[in-house]
Design a protein around this motif. Structure first.
Motif, mmCIF file in Angstrom:
data_model
loop_
_atom_site.group_PDB
_atom_site.id
_atom_site.type_symbol
_atom_site.label_atom_id
_atom_site.label_comp_id
_atom_site.label_asym_id
_atom_site.label_seq_id
_atom_site.Cartn_x
_atom_site.Cartn_y
_atom_site.Cartn_z
ATOM 1 N N VAL A 140 29.141 37.931 -12.342
ATOM 2 C CA VAL A 140 29.988 36.932 -13.000
ATOM 3 C C VAL A 140 31.470 37.158 -12.688
ATOM 4 C CG1 VAL A 140 30.702 35.955 -15.215
ATOM 5 C CG2 VAL A 140 28.317 36.578 -14.849
ATOM 6 N N ILE A 141 31.918 38.420 -12.642
ATOM 7 C CA ILE A 141 33.330 38.716 -12.366
ATOM 8 C C ILE A 141 33.717 38.208 -10.982
ATOM 9 C CG2 ILE A 141 35.044 40.531 -12.047
ATOM 10 C CD1 ILE A 141 34.278 40.110 -14.930
ATOM 11 N N ALA A 142 32.882 38.498 -9.994
ATOM 12 C CA ALA A 142 33.163 38.023 -8.633
ATOM 13 C C ALA A 142 33.171 36.492 -8.587
ATOM 14 C CB ALA A 142 32.122 38.575 -7.662
ATOM 15 N N LEU A 143 32.255 35.849 -9.328
ATOM 16 C CA LEU A 143 32.215 34.391 -9.379
ATOM 17 C C LEU A 143 33.508 33.830 -9.972
ATOM 18 C CD1 LEU A 143 30.793 31.633 -9.195
ATOM 19 C CD2 LEU A 143 29.759 32.115 -11.424
ATOM 20 N N LYS A 144 34.014 34.430 -11.039
ATOM 21 C CA LYS A 144 35.258 33.964 -11.651
ATOM 22 C C LYS A 144 36.442 34.113 -10.693
ATOM 23 C CE LYS A 144 34.075 34.615 -16.532
ATOM 24 N NZ LYS A 144 34.464 35.240 -17.813
ATOM 25 N N ILE A 145 36.456 35.182 -9.909
ATOM 26 C CA ILE A 145 37.519 35.363 -8.916
ATOM 27 C C ILE A 145 37.465 34.236 -7.888
ATOM 28 C CG2 ILE A 145 38.367 36.828 -7.046
ATOM 29 C CD1 ILE A 145 37.459 39.253 -8.667
ATOM 30 N N VAL A 146 36.251 33.900 -7.424
ATOM 31 C CA VAL A 146 36.088 32.824 -6.442
ATOM 32 C C VAL A 146 36.550 31.486 -7.019
ATOM 33 C CG1 VAL A 146 34.361 31.457 -5.190
ATOM 34 C CG2 VAL A 146 34.256 33.956 -5.134
ATOM 35 N N ILE A 147 36.190 31.196 -8.256
ATOM 36 C CA ILE A 147 36.623 29.947 -8.901
ATOM 37 C C ILE A 147 38.147 29.904 -8.996
ATOM 38 C CG2 ILE A 147 36.623 28.672 -11.079
ATOM 39 C CD1 ILE A 147 33.720 29.632 -11.478
ATOM 40 N N ALA A 148 38.758 31.014 -9.397
ATOM 41 C CA ALA A 148 40.222 31.069 -9.515
ATOM 42 C C ALA A 148 40.886 30.851 -8.157
ATOM 43 C CB ALA A 148 40.641 32.406 -10.110
#
Length: 447
Positions: A140-148
């Motif tokens: 989830v953390i990596a996904l949030k970085i990608v979205i940002a």
């Protein structure tokens, strides 16, 4: 040991040729329709991929692109090599110096358009359930970085191509935007490299792993942008450097592969190493030689590897089944509004006029190549699923189209993009090669 059957090789070459033909032809048609070429190249993959050919003629698609068990690996190699060539070309366009009068604009936009949209993108993940877009790595953390990153990213290659097509690559407006985009995307690709490092660690997410990933990525950045150019300046032209003497272009391609390989061993994505290889080359060489490297690399890259990369991106999309149209429209509006508002009001705060502020905001919204790179890297390492991969690719294409259309409209209306371009003279590059011009046949000289 490194062989394959004649039948498999023939089928693979045919599949590559078909994709290359579709990407280049549709890319050319897109340019003639005043649309960024990358949209046509991805459309070539959509045409031959599961979206169209695979949907209506699944047996033909399977025969062409899934005909033998290693064919997907071969296309994967072409995709990755096209990616590092794209990023190397992007690095070679890096501009690290602003004109004195443009420094205030550049620094203001870099800070605002990087930090604020990134934070807003991160916070936006609390407004919907990001877990629906998780890839195979389930991070989830990596996904949030990608979205940002997807909210903040800007395209150097696409915006530079738009400027070239419009004939304004020599203008003050172009110099400012290309310079901003170069620094801006280095910062954001650091974040992507950190996300890649977190996923590559396979240890779960904890503070230690995040700090380690940040430390390794920043150290590699400093190594590539400070030490590598310093070394290249001192060894490239030495007579003892037989690699450079053996092949001018081969020497710099070796540097590209070396830094990409080092990045991979450090669990930093190889595409980041290729970007920094381009920047290091640009920083190390005098302008004349840097231009020669860029021209040499561009010819083969934009004729073969990069169209294939974008075509393969299209092959991986299945808009017929794996595409949430409603969410995409909302995401497109959100990303566009956030970047536009941030850049516009930043420019107004430093006393730029309304039209100039909006022009700069429109240009910064073109996500293009880096937006697609973000999607491809995140999808290939399992951060996002195919649904969000399609959303990010279409976001990159849609915002690039909108940016180019707005800038074209401003120029055609006779308005200024920015003060300082009052005497703008459009300087378009030659659009196509004329192979047969009867009136231009030279007359033999009389003896």
């Amino acid at each position: 040991m490194f062989s394959m059957s004649t039948a498999d090789f023939a089928r693979f070459i045919f599949a590559v040729g078909a994709l290359l033909l579709a990407a280049n032809v549709l890319g050319y048609i897109a340019e003639r329709l005043t649309v960024p070429r990358v949209i046509g190249e991805v459309a070539g993959g959509l045409l031959l991929g599961p979206t169209l050919l695979g949907h209506f003629f699944p047996h033909a698609f399977n025969w062409l692109y899934l005909g033998f068990h290693t064919e997907s690996n071969l296309f994967g190699f072409l995709s990755e090599f096209g990616l590092i060539m794209l990023m190397f070309n992007s690095g070679l366009k890096f501009k690290h110096r602003f004109e004195k009068q443009d420094a205030k604009i550049g620094i203001s936009i870099i800070v605002a358009s990087t930090v604020i949209p990134f934070i807003v993108g991160w916070l936006a993940t609390y407004l919907f359930n990001p877990a629906q877009f998780l890839g195979t790595d389930n991070n989830v953390i990596a996904l949030k970085i990608v979205i940002a990153i997807s909210i903040a990213v800007t395209s150097i290659p696409v915006i530079a191509k738009i400027f070239s097509d419009l004939g304004i690559m020599h203008t003050r407006f172009s110099r400012i935007i290309v310079g901003i985009a170069g620094v801006h995307d280095i910062i954001l690709f650091v974040a992507l490299a950190i996300a890649s490092g977190i996923v590559a660690g396979h240890q779960g997410v904890n503070a230690g792993l995040i700090l380690e990933s940040v430390g390794v990525t920043v150290a590699f950045l400093l190594f590539a942008m400070l030490l590598v150019p310093w070394v290249l300046k001192r060894v490239t032209s030495k007579r003892a450097n037989f690699v450079f003497r053996a092949s001018f272009l081969g020497y710099f391609l070796f540097i590209l592969l070396l830094l990409s390989d080092i990045a991979g061993y450090l669990n930093v994505d190889p595409m980041y190493g290729s970007l920094l290889a381009g920047i290091a080359t640009k920083l190390a060489l005098p302008e004349r030689l840097a231009k020669r490297v860029e021209d040499s690399v561009r010819e083969i890259s934009f004729a073969f590897f990069i169209p294939l990369f974008f075509g393969i991106v299209g092959l991986q999309l299945n808009l017929a089944t794996n595409f949430n149209v409603g969410f995409f429209v909302l995401y497109l509006l959100f990303a566009t509004i956030v970047q536009t508002v941030v850049v516009y009001f930043t420019n107004r705060a430093i006393k730029l006029d309304k039209l100039t502020s909006f022009n700069l905001a429109a240009a910064m919204n073109a996500r293009g190549g880096p937006g697609i790179v973000l999607a491809q890297v995140a999808f290939s390492i399992g951060i996002i699923n195919q649904n969000f991969f399609a959303i990010l690719v279409m976001l990159a294409l849609g915002t690039s189209w909108m940016a180019g259309s707005w800038l074209r409209h401003v120029i055609k209306s006779g308005k200024l993009l920015i003060a300082g371009d009052e005497n703008l003279v459009v300087q378009k590059a030659q659009e196509e090669v004329k192979f047969y011009e009867p009136d231009a046949v030279p007359v033999p000289e009389k003896v």
